[in-house]
Design an enzyme around this catalytic site. Structure first.
Site, PDB file in Angstrom:
ATOM      1  N   GLU A  13       0.819  -1.217   0.000  1.00  0.00           N
ATOM      2  CA  GLU A  13       0.000   0.000   0.000  1.00  0.00           C
ATOM      3  C   GLU A  13       0.856   1.273   0.000  1.00  0.00           C
ATOM      4  OE1 GLU A  13      -4.035  -1.684   2.170  1.00  0.00           O
ATOM      5  OE2 GLU A  13      -2.356  -1.109   3.419  1.00  0.00           O
ATOM      6  N   GLY A  79     -12.781  -4.151   1.818  1.00  0.00           N
ATOM      7  CA  GLY A  79     -13.811  -5.072   1.333  1.00  0.00           C
ATOM      8  C   GLY A  79     -15.120  -4.310   1.164  1.00  0.00           C
ATOM      9  N   MET A 176      -9.344  -2.434   8.279  1.00  0.00           N
ATOM     10  CA  MET A 176      -8.867  -2.748   9.622  1.00  0.00           C
ATOM     11  C   MET A 176      -8.082  -1.634  10.308  1.00  0.00           C
ATOM     12  SD  MET A 176      -7.894  -6.753   8.859  1.00  0.00           S
ATOM     13  CE  MET A 176      -7.558  -7.182  10.553  1.00  0.00           C
ATOM     14  N   GLU A 177      -8.049  -0.457   9.721  1.00  0.00           N
ATOM     15  CA  GLU A 177      -7.255   0.634  10.334  1.00  0.00           C
ATOM     16  C   GLU A 177      -7.954   1.991  10.384  1.00  0.00           C
ATOM     17  OE1 GLU A 177      -5.942  -1.102   7.613  1.00  0.00           O
ATOM     18  OE2 GLU A 177      -4.900  -2.582   8.860  1.00  0.00           O
ATOM     19  N   ASP A 200     -12.108  -6.753  -2.604  1.00  0.00           N
ATOM     20  CA  ASP A 200     -12.957  -7.945  -2.447  1.00  0.00           C
ATOM     21  C   ASP A 200     -14.344  -7.513  -1.983  1.00  0.00           C
ATOM     22  OD1 ASP A 200     -11.015  -7.764   0.158  1.00  0.00           O
ATOM     23  OD2 ASP A 200     -13.071  -8.231   0.722  1.00  0.00           O
TER      24      ASP A 200
HETATM   25  N1  ADE Z   1      -9.229  -5.159   3.656  1.00  0.00           N
HETATM   26  C1  ADE Z   1      -9.494  -5.580   2.403  1.00  0.00           C
HETATM   27  N2  ADE Z   1     -10.531  -6.430   2.385  1.00  0.00           N
HETATM   28  C2  ADE Z   1     -10.962  -6.531   3.660  1.00  0.00           C
HETATM   29  C3  ADE Z   1     -11.978  -7.272   4.288  1.00  0.00           C
HETATM   30  N3  ADE Z   1     -12.783  -8.077   3.588  1.00  0.00           N
HETATM   31  N4  ADE Z   1     -12.125  -7.153   5.632  1.00  0.00           N
HETATM   32  C4  ADE Z   1     -11.284  -6.354   6.341  1.00  0.00           C
HETATM   33  N5  ADE Z   1     -10.304  -5.656   5.800  1.00  0.00           N
HETATM   34  C5  ADE Z   1     -10.131  -5.736   4.470  1.00  0.00           C
END
Ligand code: ADE
Length: 232
Positions: A13, A79, A176-177, A200
């Site tokens: 990243e 995601g 997640m951040e 995703d």
């Molecule tokens: N970062 C990218 N895809 C993610 C997901 N499905 N859940 C949490 N963090 C992500």
């Protein structure tokens, strides 16, 4: 003069930015490497904070205390929780919430850290506007959304959890951040924005799609970030 802290959780990243910047100084703190220098005309500090909320919060505090940053940008992948937000597309944060904070038993709304006084961390309006401009400039044909990002120490890869996040937070994507970065920026009164490319769909297909699309999505997001910092 702006000094912009740019945080990515993973090497892929930030590697595009690091490769393109003129590094003047490298500082290691809390196991994180902070690269200070310029990206074209912009003064920046680029750092990989590591995955998850604790790393992200610590990283912001270091950027504020040691580097005196005036703005904070979080770039990376996420995601999708919104059927209209497809893999490869970009989302710019309107606001960001911790999805894994639950103190409802004492009357706090789901996602709100007790005694903080807010559940949503609102991204800086001007930064959002300029980030959207950068998205259009870098890739005029790609749809860009502004919306709600939720964060937790959890990779979302099931329809049940995905639906829980949609129902409880009306969120557009999960990562997640971002919420920790926003939370720490809020405490330090530093403007922030989160820019993420979708890697995703945060469902049963996520563990297949994520490794396939993460690199391209992360690099695309970094290109937008580079264009964006020139405008700040
Ligand atoms: N970062 C990218 N895809 C993610 C997901 N499905 N859940 C949490 N963090 C992500």
């Amino acid at each position: 003069m702006s000094k912009i802290g740019i945080i990515g959780a993973m090497e892929l990243e930030v590697e595009t930015l690091k490769a393109q910047m003129k590094v003047e100084k490298k500082t290691v703190k809390a196991g994180m490497e902070f690269f200070e220098g310029t990206l074209d005309a912009a003064n920046v500090v680029v750092v990989r904070c590591g995955i998850g909320k604790v790393n992200a919060g610590i990283c912001v505090q270091i950027l504020v205390d040691l580097f005196d940053v005036t703005h904070i940008i979080n770039t990376g992948v996420a995601g999708s929780l919104n059927p209209k937000l497809d893999i490869g597309e970009i989302i710019v944060s309107k606001d960001v919430i911790h999805h894994d904070v639950d103190v409802r038993v004492f009357g706090y709304p789901l996602g709100e850290v007790p005694q903080l006084g807010c559940r949503e961390f609102i991204a800086d309006e001007k930064m959002v506007e300029l980030a959207l401009e950068a998205c259009k400039e870098v890739n005029p044909d790609l749809p860009t959304t502004t919306g709600r990002i939720v964060s937790g120490d959890q990779f979302i890869s099931s329809n049940d959890v995905k639906n829980y996040l949609i129902e409880n937070f009306a969120a557009d994507c999960a990562e997640m951040e971002g919420a920790s970065i926003a939370h720490a920026a809020y405490l330090n009164k530093v403007p922030f924005v989160v820019i993420r490319a979708i890697s995703d769909k945060a469902d049963g297909s996520a563990e297949m799609d994520y490794p396939t699309f993460e690199r391209e999505a992360a690099h695309h997001c970094a290109e937008i970030t580079k264009c964006f910092v020139q405008k700040l």
